[in-house]
Design a protein around this motif. Structure first.
Motif, PDB file in Angstrom:
ATOM      1  N   ILE A 188      13.612  -2.868  -5.011  1.00 44.54           N
ATOM      2  CA  ILE A 188      14.325  -2.070  -4.013  1.00 44.54           C
ATOM      3  C   ILE A 188      14.884  -0.800  -4.648  1.00 44.54           C
ATOM      4  N   ASP A 189      15.557  -0.974  -5.776  1.00 46.06           N
ATOM      5  CA  ASP A 189      16.199   0.164  -6.439  1.00 46.06           C
ATOM      6  C   ASP A 189      15.165   1.200  -6.885  1.00 46.06           C
ATOM      7  N   GLU A 190      14.039   0.740  -7.397  1.00 43.30           N
ATOM      8  CA  GLU A 190      13.010   1.667  -7.869  1.00 43.30           C
ATOM      9  C   GLU A 190      12.359   2.416  -6.705  1.00 43.30           C
ATOM     10  N   LEU A 191      12.124   1.706  -5.608  1.00 47.45           N
ATOM     11  CA  LEU A 191      11.559   2.364  -4.431  1.00 47.45           C
ATOM     12  C   LEU A 191      12.521   3.396  -3.853  1.00 47.45           C
ATOM     13  N   ARG A 192      13.788   3.025  -3.758  1.00 47.86           N
ATOM     14  CA  ARG A 192      14.776   3.954  -3.215  1.00 47.86           C
ATOM     15  C   ARG A 192      14.934   5.184  -4.117  1.00 47.86           C
ATOM     16  N   ALA A 193      14.908   4.983  -5.433  1.00 44.46           N
ATOM     17  CA  ALA A 193      15.009   6.113  -6.351  1.00 44.46           C
ATOM     18  C   ALA A 193      13.804   7.042  -6.200  1.00 44.46           C
ATOM     19  N   TYR A 194      12.637   6.443  -6.034  1.00 40.69           N
ATOM     20  CA  TYR A 194      11.416   7.239  -5.823  1.00 40.69           C
ATOM     21  C   TYR A 194      11.521   8.066  -4.544  1.00 40.69           C
ATOM     22  N   LEU A 195      11.946   7.424  -3.455  1.00 37.04           N
ATOM     23  CA  LEU A 195      12.052   8.118  -2.176  1.00 37.04           C
ATOM     24  C   LEU A 195      13.177   9.151  -2.196  1.00 37.04           C
ATOM     25  N   ASP A 196      14.230   8.872  -2.931  1.00 37.45           N
ATOM     26  CA  ASP A 196      15.311   9.844  -3.100  1.00 37.45           C
ATOM     27  C   ASP A 196      14.765  11.134  -3.714  1.00 37.45           C
ATOM     28  N   ARG A 197      13.990  11.008  -4.779  1.00 39.76           N
ATOM     29  CA  ARG A 197      13.412  12.188  -5.429  1.00 39.76           C
ATOM     30  C   ARG A 197      12.429  12.903  -4.515  1.00 39.76           C
ATOM     31  N   LEU A 198      11.629  12.127  -3.807  1.00 39.11           N
ATOM     32  CA  LEU A 198      10.647  12.717  -2.894  1.00 39.11           C
ATOM     33  C   LEU A 198      11.331  13.531  -1.804  1.00 39.11           C
ATOM     34  N   LEU A 199      12.404  12.981  -1.232  1.00 36.55           N
ATOM     35  CA  LEU A 199      13.097  13.671  -0.142  1.00 36.55           C
ATOM     36  C   LEU A 199      13.868  14.889  -0.642  1.00 36.55           C
ATOM     37  N   ILE A 200      14.410  14.824  -1.839  1.00 35.66           N
ATOM     38  CA  ILE A 200      15.071  16.006  -2.405  1.00 35.66           C
ATOM     39  C   ILE A 200      14.059  17.153  -2.518  1.00 35.66           C
ATOM     40  N   ALA A 201      12.832  16.817  -2.949  1.00 37.65           N
ATOM     41  CA  ALA A 201      11.792  17.838  -3.057  1.00 37.65           C
ATOM     42  C   ALA A 201      11.417  18.385  -1.681  1.00 37.65           C
ATOM     43  N   LYS A 202      11.350  17.519  -0.666  1.00 37.94           N
ATOM     44  CA  LYS A 202      10.997  17.970   0.680  1.00 37.94           C
ATOM     45  C   LYS A 202      12.127  18.780   1.310  1.00 37.94           C
ATOM     46  N   GLU A 203      13.356  18.423   0.999  1.00 37.65           N
ATOM     47  CA  GLU A 203      14.482  19.200   1.519  1.00 37.65           C
ATOM     48  C   GLU A 203      14.467  20.620   0.955  1.00 37.65           C
TER      49      GLU A 203
END
Length: 399
Positions: A188-203
């Motif tokens: 869970i933590d690794e997936l959320r960290a991955y998506l956090d980085r992905l969304l920061i890039a998209k923002e």
């Protein structure tokens, strides 16, 4: 009310429904049963009651409530389940409606119809790779069932497909329902960290994808909610490939195991949408569906008191003889779109039309391009998943 000695949910039977559900239904359509967490809960087994439960706002989806039925034997796993970040599937009422309304435009029939050529291209590409092998054999899970929905959801969300092994491994660990809670928490933590980085890039630099459009929509409304977007991405990424991948494998097994049914869709491809619906009904992978009564509710002739859990069993409902004639038979002529595999009511699966699209294209293309496809192992030797989302671990095929 009647009690039963079996512990629920029972281990899945690969074909023909679930004997325990038939036995419950013959006693009472809603019964209180012992569950794997050591407690008891109500269990609904006919379609009318299941639909009534799923449509009634007095039955909550909020798994963060300590009374919500979490059907896991491991106490640590139950606590972990309750701590998951709130998402659309755990929301009720106006909060759920707003979250669903924000994204439902991405899943309209018209928008998904525009995806058909690209999905067809994706399916053809993976079948090309299968046909290019000299062995004339494959594990269909790895070759087709898993990569097709994975690539489709990656493109829809704007997730790099190059990262698919990373998120597939972690989502499989979560959905399997097995293994130490600490390992699932790490996933869970690794997936959320991955998506956090992905969304920061998209923002910083939005693209032409669902998540970028959600970012721009929230900004236009003056309320960019990064945590909400992580939860949305988490839900769609996992739900968008795991369930469809399992349905592809199960549907192919159902057809290969029944030559008459397979011959029917080969002779008349117009029957493929009916074969998809029957596969969805027959295998009912998203089961059971838990709810919590927020007040006393009478349903199916019993009163479920406030604070009591109740399980709406899609599998039991889809084999209800009062709703489906010869329900234990796999029949592509049935056209059973009235099944509840995608749920019912406000929480009915958002991506159901995307799943149907992918299944229709896979079935049509696979059996047209590899008409001699057959199982490479006796069906009794196939390893079916009996925890978490129902499915198949490996599916050896030859042609």
């Amino acid at each position: 009310m009647s009690e039963t000695e079996a512990t629920f949910p029972p281990k899945r039977c690969p074909f023909g429904g679930q004997p325990e559900y038939q036995r419950l239904r013959e006693q009472e359509t809603i019964s209180k049963v012992p569950t794997v967490d050591g407690g008891t809960t109500w269990w609904a087994t006919n379609r009318a009651d299941v639909k009534a439960i799923l449509a009634d706002p007095r039955f909550s989806s909020n798994r963060h409530d300590p009374k919500f039925p979490v059907l896991l034997a491991d106490p640590a796993a139950r606590q972990q389940n309750r701590r998951l970040t709130p998402s659309m599937v755990t929301m009720d009422g106006a909060e759920h409606a707003a979250a669903r309304r924000a994204v439902i435009g991405e899943f309209t029939v018209k928008r998904l119809a525009a995806l058909r050529p690209r999905v067809q291209e994706i399916v053809d590409g993976f079948i090309d790779e299968m046909l290019a092998t000299e062995e004339r054999s494959a594990d269909l899970v790895k070759a087709l069932s898993l990569p097709v929905p994975s690539l489709v959801i990656c493109e829809l969300l704007g997730v790099p497909y190059a990262d698919h092994e990373f998120f597939q491994a972690r989502s499989a660990k979560l959905i399997s329902g097995i293994g130490p809670a600490a390992e699932r928490q790490m996933a869970i933590d690794e997936l959320r960290a991955y998506l956090d980085r992905l969304l920061i890039a998209k923002e910083a630099e939005p693209g032409d994808d669902l998540l970028s459009r959600q970012i721009e929509k929230q900004r236009a409304e003056g309320d960019l909610d990064h945590e909400h977007l992580i939860g949305l991405a988490f839900l769609l990424l996992i739900g968008g490939h795991e369930t469809t991948a399992n349905m592809i494998s199960l549907g192919v097994v159902g057809l290969l195991d029944d030559p008459a049914q397979l011959a029917a869709i080969k002779a008349d491809p117009d029957k493929i949408p009916m074969a998809v619906e029957e596969s969805l009904r027959y295998f009912s992978i998203a089961d059971p569906i838990p709810r919590l009564a927020t007040e006393d509710v009478e349903v199916g002739g019993v009163t479920v008191k406030a604070g009591e859990g109740i399980i709406a069993s899609a599998l039991a409902a889809n084999f209800d003889p009062g709703a489906f004639t010869d329900a234990a038979e796999f029949d592509v002529e049935r056209g059973a779109r009235s099944h509840v595999t995608f749920g019912y009511g406000p929480h009915q699966c958002l991506g159901q039309n995307l799943a149907r699209l992918e299944l229709e294209i896979v079935f049509e293309t696979l059996f047209r391009r590899i008409p001699e496809l057959r199982l490479a192992t006796p069906i009794e030797d196939i390893a079916f998943k009996d925890k978490g989302v129902y499915g198949i671990h490996e599916l050896p095929v030859v042609w």
